[in-house]
Design an enzyme around this catalytic site. Structure first.
Site, PDB file in Angstrom:
ATOM      1  N   GLU A 109      28.602  27.130  39.084  1.00 48.40           N
ATOM      2  CA  GLU A 109      29.971  27.567  38.811  1.00 48.40           C
ATOM      3  C   GLU A 109      30.737  27.587  40.134  1.00 48.40           C
ATOM      4  OE1 GLU A 109      30.351  30.597  35.935  1.00 48.40           O
ATOM      5  OE2 GLU A 109      32.441  31.011  36.399  1.00 48.40           O
ATOM      6  N   ARG A 110      31.847  26.882  40.162  1.00 46.34           N
ATOM      7  CA  ARG A 110      32.675  26.750  41.381  1.00 46.34           C
ATOM      8  C   ARG A 110      31.902  26.129  42.539  1.00 46.34           C
ATOM      9  NH1 ARG A 110      36.391  27.194  37.803  1.00 46.34           N
ATOM     10  NH2 ARG A 110      36.493  29.222  36.835  1.00 46.34           N
TER      11      ARG A 110
ATOM     12  N   LYS B 131      27.246  41.553  36.904  1.00 47.18           N
ATOM     13  CA  LYS B 131      28.649  41.409  36.510  1.00 47.18           C
ATOM     14  C   LYS B 131      28.719  41.922  35.078  1.00 47.18           C
ATOM     15  CE  LYS B 131      32.176  37.831  35.628  1.00 47.18           C
ATOM     16  NZ  LYS B 131      32.599  36.439  35.913  1.00 47.18           N
TER      17      LYS B 131
ATOM     18  N   GLU C 254      35.532  39.619  32.639  1.00 44.53           N
ATOM     19  CA  GLU C 254      35.774  38.250  32.153  1.00 44.53           C
ATOM     20  C   GLU C 254      34.864  37.902  30.977  1.00 44.53           C
ATOM     21  OE1 GLU C 254      35.468  35.784  35.721  1.00 44.53           O
ATOM     22  OE2 GLU C 254      37.605  36.105  36.093  1.00 44.53           O
TER      23      GLU C 254
ATOM     24  N   ARG D 213      28.897  44.822  40.570  1.00 40.08           N
ATOM     25  CA  ARG D 213      30.170  44.246  41.020  1.00 40.08           C
ATOM     26  C   ARG D 213      31.372  45.016  40.486  1.00 40.08           C
ATOM     27  NH1 ARG D 213      31.301  38.839  39.495  1.00 40.08           N
ATOM     28  NH2 ARG D 213      31.973  38.115  41.527  1.00 40.08           N
TER      29      ARG D 213
ATOM     30  N   ARG E 203      47.038  43.339  37.235  1.00 38.83           N
ATOM     31  CA  ARG E 203      45.611  43.082  37.467  1.00 38.83           C
ATOM     32  C   ARG E 203      45.153  43.609  38.824  1.00 38.83           C
ATOM     33  NH1 ARG E 203      42.843  37.054  37.683  1.00 38.83           N
ATOM     34  NH2 ARG E 203      41.038  37.680  38.925  1.00 38.83           N
TER      35      ARG E 203
ATOM     36  N   LYS F 284      35.019  42.445  45.936  1.00 40.12           N
ATOM     37  CA  LYS F 284      35.590  41.244  46.555  1.00 40.12           C
ATOM     38  C   LYS F 284      36.556  41.663  47.659  1.00 40.12           C
ATOM     39  CE  LYS F 284      35.197  38.036  42.682  1.00 40.12           C
ATOM     40  NZ  LYS F 284      35.835  37.031  41.803  1.00 40.12           N
TER      41      LYS F 284
ATOM     42  N   ASP G  55      41.416  37.848  43.550  1.00 41.11           N
ATOM     43  CA  ASP G  55      40.325  36.897  43.390  1.00 41.11           C
ATOM     44  C   ASP G  55      40.298  35.812  44.460  1.00 41.11           C
ATOM     45  OD1 ASP G  55      38.187  35.582  42.384  1.00 41.11           O
ATOM     46  OD2 ASP G  55      39.157  34.828  40.584  1.00 41.11           O
TER      47      ASP G  55
ATOM     48  N   GLU H 275      32.043  41.327  49.134  1.00 43.28           N
ATOM     49  CA  GLU H 275      31.783  39.995  48.576  1.00 43.28           C
ATOM     50  C   GLU H 275      32.845  39.028  49.075  1.00 43.28           C
ATOM     51  OE1 GLU H 275      30.630  39.696  44.364  1.00 43.28           O
ATOM     52  OE2 GLU H 275      31.926  37.943  44.162  1.00 43.28           O
TER      53      GLU H 275
ATOM     54  N   GLU I 213      36.690  27.710  46.048  1.00 44.69           N
ATOM     55  CA  GLU I 213      37.325  27.687  44.724  1.00 44.69           C
ATOM     56  C   GLU I 213      38.842  27.548  44.822  1.00 44.69           C
ATOM     57  OE1 GLU I 213      36.410  31.123  42.358  1.00 44.69           O
ATOM     58  OE2 GLU I 213      37.652  30.445  40.684  1.00 44.69           O
TER      59      GLU I 213
ATOM     60  N   TRP J 230      46.108  34.989  33.045  1.00 51.14           N
ATOM     61  CA  TRP J 230      45.542  33.694  33.388  1.00 51.14           C
ATOM     62  C   TRP J 230      46.642  32.626  33.378  1.00 51.14           C
ATOM     63  CZ3 TRP J 230      40.185  33.640  30.349  1.00 51.14           C
ATOM     64  CH2 TRP J 230      39.302  34.490  31.023  1.00 51.14           C
TER      65      TRP J 230
HETATM   66  O1  GCW Z   1      36.984  33.664  40.703  1.00 53.15           O
HETATM   67  C1  GCW Z   1      36.463  33.859  39.438  1.00 53.15           C
HETATM   68  C2  GCW Z   1      35.851  32.549  39.110  1.00 53.15           C
HETATM   69  C3  GCW Z   1      34.749  32.657  38.113  1.00 53.15           C
HETATM   70  C4  GCW Z   1      33.753  33.698  38.605  1.00 53.15           C
HETATM   71  C5  GCW Z   1      34.479  35.022  38.718  1.00 53.15           C
HETATM   72  C6  GCW Z   1      33.582  36.119  39.248  1.00 53.15           C
HETATM   73  C7  GCW Z   1      31.382  33.725  38.365  1.00 53.15           C
HETATM   74  O2  GCW Z   1      36.851  31.678  38.654  1.00 53.15           O
HETATM   75  O3  GCW Z   1      34.155  31.398  38.002  1.00 53.15           O
HETATM   76  O4  GCW Z   1      32.633  33.790  37.767  1.00 53.15           O
HETATM   77  O5  GCW Z   1      35.547  34.897  39.617  1.00 53.15           O
HETATM   78  O6  GCW Z   1      33.624  36.362  40.441  1.00 53.15           O
HETATM   79  O7  GCW Z   1      32.848  36.714  38.483  1.00 53.15           O
END
Ligand code: GCW
Length: 697
Positions: free
Chosen positions: A166-167, A286, A290, A323, A335, A359, A364, A386, A392, A541
């Protein structure tokens, strides 16, 4: 075969272009014979009187490095027997000034002693010594003492069971699950070496959007076989877990964290894991994020979920990394505020072996974000960092963006939580609140590409992350220079040029991509500009949710007149950021809706300033190309061509970003493109058509 042919064959193998596989661990022969001789005076023998695996690794790594750099065999012996010129590897649990993984290196009369408090400390000391040689520093009177500031220095892999990442932009996953545990790809060891060399001591091998497959007996065997490869390098393995696993693979009816059967299931699972992997690190989770399930599905909170797992791992000394990346699909809410609102009330409620991983920014992994307000608000809960190494939002593996300045910017931000000087770094290294547990993670940018990271220069992001995780006071510049010298060229002028290129790359990217605090989180194609995107299954989104362009101006009002997200920061931070006159320009549109015609501190109006940044950012990519061209003679041809090609693509795409934003925003601002810049040659419609290509299935 005639000798000429053999010679040509050998010659061509020796001279084959560098494909980046060896990363910063090249150890090519030092060309200057005088320098070689001066190093060799203190490096005739390696002395190790132990067969413990990590120490053996340390001695062998030192041997490999020295033999390459000095061009002669260096034996490993059990005793120096009075010979000078030896490097002695030794463990002294009572060594003062060091923490568990720290090292001391002393050179006295051409005898070097590398002392660690533990075996890992010796290993890190070995790599530090090699780094000295690789960067051609004197070791004659060497006296170095260093201890990591953060305990758990980890990579997080977002790798899936089917080898996709993923990414991920550097090929497929490194882990070949279908071959494990029987076949061990030699690359696993190379991966461990690279990480150990920069101080990384933990890795989460699977995606946080986790599959329960990893917790089955079948897959745990595979995970254990990887752990066996990593162990001699001082690296622990961790797993991301799927919260409802007790249901999906355990046959239970619920995954409620307060249900005794569920608790028992996790306890049994932990016991099973530790039988196979006695030094297993723990779980990364997680949850309720999402679309991922979590404790809230049962009316419980994050602490309930984390604590249940923590209790299962505690007898084995494992940890839970929970997380804080959460936000609900509420178009009216901001958000930005979501994670803080959910986590702040839970401060102090987590078990001792839980760390909450946050994060760097509140949204994000944007090209530039203010620090997450959570860092200034949970003194009783260990908070981990994180960062995202994989690009990405930073142009995938095509654009050159050296990320150390992003990491530093966040780490050096002042939260004011304990008064002035309460930097994010001091929060996460535990010094401010005396956390017993500290952690930092980088979402990996590695993959199956020969050069590991796709963009050859993106290796520097992996490198700098590890080094900063060890010591966050190191400068972005010093780390760039170190990496360049070890990896690309030891020629000082060219090394300086490439270092300079790396250092300015992030600001250039921000300028053509998201200047003045614009942001562009998940909006379909992460790759392409889509500021017009206004339709999605969730309002947060869409792109318009974030930039809020209208006929008056641009930016998200997070002051008291808007969402008041600024209230999540300490008053000192609020005071500076809530006033558009004192808010730093890089964060301006994060917190304010600014009129197009408003004069900024630069003397230009918002519109003119935006244009100037979009245009100068895109132009700077041309300058980067020229700079790269100037180092051609000192760079391996394959690497040179690889980077040069990517810079051409970057240039094309920087113009694309510029045109998309400028043409789109112009529909609101109704202002002309200011001189000396020229109107884009294409229309907004044409840019949109281009982006659509990247959305075709
Ligand atoms: O930035 C977003 C990404 C998802 C990612 C999510 C996360 C792993 O687009 O792909 O999923 O964050 O950090 O959980």
């Amino acid at each position: 075969m005639n000798y000429k042919v053999i010679f040509l064959f050998l010659f061509s193998t020796l001279c084959r272009a560098d494909d980046g596989y060896r990363l910063w661990l090249k150890y090519d022969l030092i060309k200057d014979a005088g320098q070689r001789a001066s190093y060799a005076r203190s490096a005739q023998l390696i002395v190790l009187n132990s067969t413990r695996p990590v120490l053996k690794t340390a001695a062998e790594e030192l041997q490999t490095g020295l033999q390459g750099l000095l061009g002669k065999p260096i034996p490993i012996v059990a005793s120096a027997a009075g010979k000078t010129g030896s490097i002695i590897l030794t463990v002294n649990p009572g060594q003062p000034q060091l923490n568990d993984e720290g090292y001391q290196i002393l050179n006295r009369r051409n005898t070097i002693t590398i002392t660690g408090k533990t075996d890992s400390g010796v290993l890190y000391g070995v790599f530090a010594l090699l780094r000295h040689l690789q960067t051609r520093q004197s070791i004659a009177q060497l006296s170095l003492t260093s201890s990591p500031k953060i305990q758990h220095r980890m990579l997080n892999h977002w790798d899936n069971t089917d080898a996709s990442i993923e990414r991920g932009y550097a090929g497929e996953s490194l882990w070949k699950w279908y071959e494990l545990p029987e076949r061990i790809d030699p690359r696993y060891r190379e991966y461990a070496r690279a990480n150990a060399s920069i101080g990384i001591n933990g890795t989460v091998v699977n995606n946080v959007n986790a599959s329960s497959r990893f917790l089955t007996a079948e897959y745990l065997q595979k995970v254990a076989s990887l752990a066996n490869v990593f162990r001699p390098y001082g690296i622990k393995i961790y797993l991301s877990v799927y919260f409802p696993a007790p249901k999906t693979i355990g046959g239970l009816k619920t995954a409620d964290p307060l249900d005794p059967e569920v608790n028992q299931w996790w306890t049994d699972k932990a016991n099973e894991i530790y039988k196979l992997i006695p030094d297993f690190g723990g779980f990364l989770v997680k949850a309720n994020s999402e679309g991922q399930p979590g404790p809230q599905d049962y009316g419980r909170n994050h602490a309930d979920g984390a604590n249940m797992l923590a209790k299962a791992l505690a007898p084995h000394k494992g940890i839970v990394i929970w997380r804080a990346f959460v936000y609900k699909a509420d178009g009216k809410a901001d958000r930005f505020k979501a994670a803080y609102d959910e986590f702040k009330p839970l401060d102090g409620q987590f078990e001792k072996n839980v760390i909450v991983q946050v994060k760097n920014g509140p949204i994000d992994f944007q090209p530039r974000e203010p620090f997450s307000p959570i860092f200034g608000t949970m003194p009783q809960t260990p908070l981990g960092m994180e960062f995202q190494l994989t690009q990405e939002y930073l142009g995938f593996a095509t654009h050159l963006v050296y990320e150390a300045p992003i990491f530093k910017e966040c780490l050096e931000s002042d939260t004011y939580v304990g008064g002035k000087g309460s930097t994010v770094a001091k929060v996460i290294d535990g010094s401010l609140h005396e956390y017993k547990l500290t952690a930092i993670a980088g979402v990996a940018n590695t993959g199956s590409d020969r050069n590991w990271t796709g963009h050859p220069l993106a290796q520097a992001n992996w490198y700098a992350f590890g080094r900063l995780a060890w010591d966050h006071t190191l400068s972005a510049e010093a780390l760039a220079n170190e990496w360049v010298t070890m990896t690309l060229t030891t020629e000082p002028t060219s090394a300086k040029t490439v270092t300079d290129l790396l250092l300015k790359s992030r600001e250039i990217y921000v300028n053509y991509n998201t200047p003045l605090g614009l942001s562009r989180p998940w909006t379909g194609v992460h790759f392409a500009p889509e500021p017009w995107q206004n339709r999605s299954s969730r309002p947060d989104w869409t792109a318009v949710y974030y930039h809020r362009a209208d006929s008056v101006g641009l930016g998200f009002d997070r002051t008291v007149k808007g969402s008041h997200a600024l209230a999540q920061y300490r008053p000192e931070v609020q005071r500076q950021w809530s006033n558009p006159e004192t808010c730093p320009l890089p964060y301006l549109l994060w917190f304010h809706h600014i009129a197009w015609t408003k004069k900024l501190s630069t003397g230009r109006t918002l519109w003119d300033e935006l244009c100037s940044r979009f245009y100068s950012g895109a132009d700077s990519v041309g300058a980067m190309q020229k700079q790269w061209a100037s180092v051609k003679k000192d760079i391996d041809p394959e690497t040179f061509a690889n980077v040069a090609g990517r810079l051409v693509t970057q240039q094309k795409e920087a113009l694309w970003w510029r045109d998309a934003w400028v043409l789109y925003l112009q529909e609101f601002s109704k202002q002309p493109i200011p001189a000396p810049f020229k109107k884009p040659e294409r229309s907004l419609k044409e840019v949109k058509e281009l982006v659509e290509i990247y959305q075709l299935r």
